[in-house]
Design an enzyme around this catalytic site. Structure first.
Site, PDB file in Angstrom:
ATOM      1  N   ASP A   1       0.858  -1.048  -0.032  1.00 53.95           N
ATOM      2  CA  ASP A   1      -0.143   0.052   0.384  1.00 53.95           C
ATOM      3  C   ASP A   1       0.788   1.538  -0.191  1.00 53.95           C
ATOM      4  OD1 ASP A   1      -1.947  -2.162  -0.001  1.00 53.95           O
ATOM      5  OD2 ASP A   1      -2.950  -0.737   1.815  1.00 53.95           O
TER       6      ASP A   1
ATOM      7  N   ARG B   1       0.108   3.218  16.901  1.00 56.17           N
ATOM      8  CA  ARG B   1       0.134   4.248  16.210  1.00 56.17           C
ATOM      9  C   ARG B   1      -0.079   5.326  17.026  1.00 56.17           C
ATOM     10  NH1 ARG B   1       1.656   0.383  13.228  1.00 56.17           N
ATOM     11  NH2 ARG B   1      -0.573  -0.874  11.189  1.00 56.17           N
TER      12      ARG B   1
ATOM     13  N   ASP C   1      -7.131   2.096  12.089  1.00 61.03           N
ATOM     14  CA  ASP C   1      -5.767   2.930  11.971  1.00 61.03           C
ATOM     15  C   ASP C   1      -5.924   4.576  11.162  1.00 61.03           C
ATOM     16  OD1 ASP C   1      -4.219   0.969  13.468  1.00 61.03           O
ATOM     17  OD2 ASP C   1      -3.643  -0.273  11.600  1.00 61.03           O
TER      18      ASP C   1
ATOM     19  N   SER D   1      -1.898  -9.371   4.858  1.00 58.15           N
ATOM     20  CA  SER D   1      -1.168  -8.611   5.229  1.00 58.15           C
ATOM     21  C   SER D   1      -0.607  -9.009   6.751  1.00 58.15           C
ATOM     22  CB  SER D   1      -1.691  -7.181   5.594  1.00 58.15           C
ATOM     23  OG  SER D   1      -2.830  -6.593   6.098  1.00 58.15           O
TER      24      SER D   1
END
Length: 409
Positions: free
Chosen positions: A17, A96, A125, A181
């Protein structure tokens, strides 16, 4: 060629990505600065730097924030006994805000108007990244390609992304045959997407290599001793906030610093199959998702801290603290680490930990953590008072009135 639009700092992982997003941002006219956070994942960072530069990044920052992650984000979660929906130890949710904090710092340093990320428009996220960015820099402009029609209509699925990568010579680790992923940091490894989106697919149906990166599962027993002061693993007389201590009773090795301790526990607990879960959870945005998580060190610390806390904390205070832990977990999962309410809850939880000190002895065996014993200078456990053989200061006859009062209703 698009008109120049300024500088954007991209939270870059080197995966499918963000590699495609880097090239796409260049197409749109942005000067791209790539920022890769070293948060404990096993990665060839120099290769990632070369790849980002080859894709057209103006500059590449590789920032080691693993120590900050453990000391400033993981330890407060351990203090809180933070667990989302009874099972998830919040590995991604804790990472994050730590990553995004450095993203904003770099944007300020580079005088960039924009930051960008590769989080999808369906996940948590995007919320976690952006709420952190806005909390720390309210006038920052955020580019979220997966929410822009010109991007997601051009790339409706991962196959289109992979075609784009092939066309632009972007090397990516994902192939059409393995479209899942993986996200790794010191706290955990998570797996999702592709075949894993079907919640009925069971472990032996998954291709080899999925969900087995960290957790191995050997069968011999490993015994450990962990010391806590104020709710944090410790080695007196180090400063309260940054002191830690865990000893392997088998080989006598002892590990002290926050980072060293956590890396060691990940290794030893992973070998014993500790900390793997396969769950369906509720995303903040409103849908359910399936996730596979491996959290070896976090699982050990969760059980050890829970045990010493039960031994040292007043019953009624602990009830309130348990409620705060639920709120804290929800706030962290939903991306509100920097919110006023989350800061307030963290302060309350930290205050509750002043009495939480002591040593926990435990063993790990076949994926389980077994508490073997504990001792504490702040213990509220009174062996004489609770003994069946010693009366102490307790008058058994008083229990009659206690029972009668409770029976009135």
């Amino acid at each position: 060629m698009a008109q120049p639009k300024g500088t954007v700092v991209l939270a870059y992982s080197g995966g499918l990505d963000t590699s495609c997003i880097l090239v796409w941002l260049k197409e749109q006219g942005y000067d791209v600065i790539a920022y890769l956070a070293n948060i404990g994942q096993k990665e060839d960072f120099e290769a990632a730097r070369k790849k980002a530069l080859a894709l057209g990044a103006k500059k590449v920052y590789i920032e080691d924030i693993s120590r900050d992650f453990v000391e400033e984000f993981i330890w407060p979660a351990v203090q809180a006994n933070a667990i989302y929906e009874d099972r998830y130890l919040l590995g991604t949710a804790l990472a994050r805000p730590c990553i995004a904090r450095k993203l904003v710092e770099i944007a300020r340093r580079e005088e960039a108007q924009y930051v960008a990320h590769g989080a999808t428009g369906k996940g948590n996220d995007q919320v976690r990244f952006e709420l952190t960015c806005y909390a720390l820099c309210s006038n920052i402009k955020i580019i979220a390609p997966w929410r822009l029609p010109e991007f997601y209509q051009r790339f409706p699925g991962r196959r289109e992304l992979m075609d784009y990568a092939k066309k632009h010579g972007i090397p990516v680790p994902v192939t059409p045959q393995k479209p899942w992923s993986m996200d790794e940091n010191l706290m955990h490894i998570s797996y999702e997407a592709g075949i894993l989106e079907n919640p009925k697919v069971i472990d032996h149906s998954r291709p080899a290599g999925v969900g087995s990166h960290r957790v191995e599962g050997v069968s011999c027993i490993c015994s450990l001793i962990g010391n806590f002061t104020a709710g944090r693993p410790c080695r007196p007389p180090w400063p309260l906030r940054f002191s830690h201590h865990v000893t392997n009773t088998g080989d006598g090795t002892t590990h002290y610093s926050a980072l060293e301790l956590f890396v060691y526990l990940n290794d030893i607990a992973g070998k014993h199959g500790v900390g793997r879960i396969d769950i369906v959870e509720n995303r903040f945005i409103g849908m359910k998702s399936r996730g596979i998580y491996e959290t070896p060190a976090g699982t050990i610390l969760y059980h050890a801290h829970l045990d010493i806390e039960a031994c040292t904390m007043d019953r009624e205070v602990r009830k309130i603290k348990q409620g705060l832990a639920l709120k804290f977990s929800e706030l962290v999962y939903n991306g509100f680490w920097h919110s006023p309410e989350c800061e307030f809850v963290r302060h309350c939880i930290e205050h509750s930990q002043e009495v939480v000190a002591g040593t926990v002895r435990l063993s790990i065996f076949k994926g389980q953590v077994y508490i073997l014993g504990r001792e504490s200078p702040r213990s509220l456990y009174n062996e004489e008072l609770v003994s069946m053989d010693v009366q102490g200061d307790y008058e058994p006859a008083d229990a009659t009135g206690f029972i009668n009062i409770n029976a009135l209703r």
